[in-house]
Design a protein around this motif. Structure first.
Motif, PDB file in Angstrom:
ATOM      1  N   ASP A 180     -16.824  18.365  21.891  1.00  3.23           N
ATOM      2  CA  ASP A 180     -17.719  17.986  22.989  1.00  3.23           C
ATOM      3  C   ASP A 180     -18.423  19.262  23.438  1.00  3.23           C
ATOM      4  O   ASP A 180     -18.001  20.365  23.111  1.00  3.23           O
ATOM      5  CB  ASP A 180     -16.947  17.347  24.137  1.00  3.23           C
ATOM      6  CG  ASP A 180     -17.790  16.424  25.000  1.00  3.23           C
ATOM      7  OD1 ASP A 180     -19.045  16.467  24.895  1.00  3.23           O
ATOM      8  OD2 ASP A 180     -17.220  15.658  25.789  1.00  3.23           O
ATOM      9  N   THR A 186     -19.736  22.366  25.661  1.00  7.78           N
ATOM     10  CA  THR A 186     -19.250  23.257  26.709  1.00  7.78           C
ATOM     11  C   THR A 186     -20.333  24.290  27.019  1.00  7.78           C
ATOM     12  O   THR A 186     -20.922  24.871  26.108  1.00  7.78           O
ATOM     13  CB  THR A 186     -17.957  23.990  26.279  1.00  7.78           C
ATOM     14  OG1 THR A 186     -18.197  24.725  25.087  1.00  7.78           O
ATOM     15  CG2 THR A 186     -16.821  23.011  26.044  1.00  7.78           C
ATOM     16  N   THR A 220     -15.309  20.482  29.601  1.00  3.42           N
ATOM     17  CA  THR A 220     -16.620  20.258  28.996  1.00  3.42           C
ATOM     18  C   THR A 220     -17.763  20.535  29.957  1.00  3.42           C
ATOM     19  O   THR A 220     -17.581  20.636  31.163  1.00  3.42           O
ATOM     20  CB  THR A 220     -16.722  18.820  28.468  1.00  3.42           C
ATOM     21  OG1 THR A 220     -16.506  17.915  29.542  1.00  3.42           O
ATOM     22  CG2 THR A 220     -15.703  18.566  27.375  1.00  3.42           C
TER      23      THR A 220
END
Length: 117
Positions: free
Chosen positions: A51, A53, A102
């Protein structure tokens, strides 16, 4: 007295760095996507998290990372992605690559490097 003070400084520094070393983690990851948002946020998707960041911001300091450092990291991440290489992303704190928060909740890295394979 001078020798005592130098030993004391070394002892305190050793305690400080041993405390710091206990709470760090490192991600050696493939860079999948690199995004730059209109506000300057540099966002990366890598194999260690799966995911996005936020790493830093190209316009303003973020968690101690200057825009200049962010610009260098952007170029480095793009180069690593282009050659299908491995990025070494190092963080202070407890956690792991797979549990890295995230988007804007992610901590700023201490450093980003290019791992030679």
């Amino acid at each position: 007295m001078k020798k005592f003070l130098s030993h004391l400084v070394l002892l305190v520094a050793g305690l400080f760095f041993s405390q710091q070393a206990a709470a760090v983690y490192e991600c050696n990851v493939k860079v999948i996507n690199v995004l730059v948002y209109a506000d300057g946020s540099l966002n990366v998707l890598h194999s260690g998290r799966g995911d996005y960041t936020v790493v830093c911001n190209l316009n303003t300091e973020r968690q101690g990372v200057s825009p200049t450092t962010c610009a260098v990291w952007f170029g480095l991440l793009e180069a690593i992605k282009k050659k299908n290489g491995v990025a070494d992303i190092y963080f202070n704190g407890d956690g792991s690559c797979s549990t890295l928060p995230t988007y804007g909740s992610a901590p700023a890295p201490v450093y980003i490097g290019d791992v030679t394979q």
